[in-house]
Design an enzyme around this catalytic site. Sequence first.
Site, short mmCIF file in Angstrom:
data_model
loop_
_atom_site.label_atom_id
_atom_site.label_comp_id
_atom_site.label_asym_id
_atom_site.label_seq_id
_atom_site.Cartn_x
_atom_site.Cartn_y
_atom_site.Cartn_z
CG HIS A 464 -1.73 1.25 1.37
ND1 HIS A 464 -3.04 1.35 0.94
CD2 HIS A 464 -1.42 2.48 1.86
CE1 HIS A 464 -3.48 2.57 1.16
NE2 HIS A 464 -2.52 3.28 1.73
CD GLU A 465 1.65 3.72 3.70
OE1 GLU A 465 1.92 4.79 3.13
OE2 GLU A 465 0.58 3.54 4.33
CG HIS A 468 0.44 6.49 -0.56
ND1 HIS A 468 -0.65 7.15 -1.07
CD2 HIS A 468 -0.01 5.84 0.55
CE1 HIS A 468 -1.72 6.90 -0.30
NE2 HIS A 468 -1.35 6.11 0.68
CG HIS A 471 0.21 9.15 -6.79
ND1 HIS A 471 -0.91 9.41 -6.05
CD2 HIS A 471 0.00 9.75 -7.98
CE1 HIS A 471 -1.75 10.14 -6.76
NE2 HIS A 471 -1.23 10.37 -7.94
ZN LIG Z 1 -2.51 5.32 2.27
#
Ligand SMILES: [Zn+2]
Length: 674
Positions: A464-465, A468, A471
């Site tokens: 998940h991290e 980011h 991104h």
């Molecule tokens: Zn998050």
Amino acid sequence: MTENPFFAASPLVYELPPYAEIREEHYLPAYERGMAEQLAEIAAITDDRALPTFENTLVALERSGGLLRRVDAVFRNQSSSDTTDLLDEVEAKVSPLLAAHHDAIHLDQRLFARIEGLYGDRAALGLDPESLRLLERRYTAFVRSGARLGAAEQARLRELNAELAALGTTFQQNVNAATRSAALVVDTAEELAGLSEGAIAAAAENARVLGHEGRYVLSLKSPSNQPELAQLADRSVRERLLAASLARAGEDNGPLAIRMTELRAERAVLLGFPSHAAYVVADETAGTVEAVSGLLARLVEPAVANARREAAELLKVAAADGIEELAAHDWAYYSEKVRQSSYQVDAAALRPYFELERVLRDGVFFAAKLAYGLEFTERPDLTAHHPDARVFEVFEEDGTALGLFIGDFHARASKRGGAWMDELVGQSGLTGRRPVVLNNLNVPRPAPGEPALLSWDEVRTLFHEFGHALHGLFSDVRYPLFAGTAVPRDFVEFPSQVNEMWMVRPEVLANYARHHATGEPLPVELVERMTAAEGFGEGFRTVEYLAATLLDWAWHTLPQGHRVEDAEEFEARALAEAGIAVPAIPPRYRTSYFQHIFSSGYSAGYYAYIWSEVLDADTVRWFETNGQPVRDSGELFRRELLARGFGRDPLESFRAVVGRAPETAPLLERRGLG
Ligand SMILES: [Zn+2]
């Protein structure tokens, strides 16, 4: 005294902050000079006798504040990842100063006059789409910050912002203090039956450190969930532990929450909105209070029905222990039992297959190669913010350098709970900067010589991290305002949630999930059972989350002048009225320790997680069913969405990938709410 290293741009590669030179006494002077410098830069813009142009106003504004940005990026991570008493003091001093600094810029009448004039002429300026968007976004930000109000209203607005900034800091510090002090103390090891020997020894040591020699202390964990609740066999001990967690900071923070929501409602009305929630969502992808309320209302009933079905299952097992009515402190404990008996899943049996280094390189990095062609090279020659943190250089398929990724995976006393991504250097074509991004996790440090073995949830968090991080790394915009994750709150979790899909993608899983000692692959049936067991907990997780969301919503849809007498009473009524009051499932955060909405910028924004998950579930389905090779899908997702940041309307970026507007069906299916 040596020169403050923040005063000049970093000489290091990628302008990595010069951590070896930074001392904690550098932050405050750098903040002070950074704010002063930016105000001087803005005075130079407004003093310019030449007619306002896009270049001498908007671009000049984008270039301003370099020092402030440098120190703020480093400080924000440092004060979360490795704080000290001095950094806590700096934070308390700086947050009202930053609020006042924001107002000084956005309520500067001469600056706003230039932007407003250009905005009025925008069609005639011949701007490219990203530049036009910069003008529109800046204009909107000024208006939303009160630039069009009269002098008396602006004076009141400054007061409200200053008081809210100070209250937010106090709220946070109350939560920290209450979390530290509200530990559970027991007299005998028998009372901790169910915990591992190591955990009991740690509780004894914890007691010694805290002055309870000979007893046992379980300290509260800072997110709301106390993991020992799943293991403690003694029901009354579970009850006391949960009660300590639920009561945290209630007396101090209840009145603060009331005051803060009153001030926010007053500010919203000043700015032309009926409530704080209306003010907030007007600038999010959701747009209106009705859109958010509509989605939440649609989810409540089926989620509660699922949770009740789960409760009935749990009660069947709990009945053997003489329990007639399931309480909140029973839920995690009997869930674990059901998971073991009905699904034959023992969470501990999975850990040996999830060794941190392997999950990172053969899982997370491998998936990024599969979808985007990335390569990673560790750079031990570069110094990060803590000796635990590791620096990797990231390369494109053709060998072009893309940026730096810093991973700081282990827990320590000076790090706050949870996991998060930060950006130390934002990408921008205007400044020529390439990104430096960072992930923080809280994986317990293994004993010396032992491998770090992750839980299923920790593996998911790592993916998940890193979503980011991608991104930020893929950002390809001209203006710093639009870089990478600078998208609306109700959109920003979407790309990170999408990246979680790689965790269980067969070719990725097979590549990383191997026994750390034997190298044996993780048995497929174990994964299938785990996935099935996860489905079982979906009712609880959705209700717990929705309850917190609806609580946030209730506080922030209050009209100005509505007087709340007691925060706890308000909370109970709000949950009942929303139809989400399941007695054995407290909201994930209660008002008194709901830091997201009272001290960290998610007020009227906690809905964002499920809002983003609509896009996430829809996109994952697109990846699975579009018939293209995964590398092609990845490239499209990168180019049209991740790279665009906030440089265009995010929903337009979504449509450019998936080919239509988002649909909710995949989310309902995933969460068992169809
Ligand atoms: Zn998050």
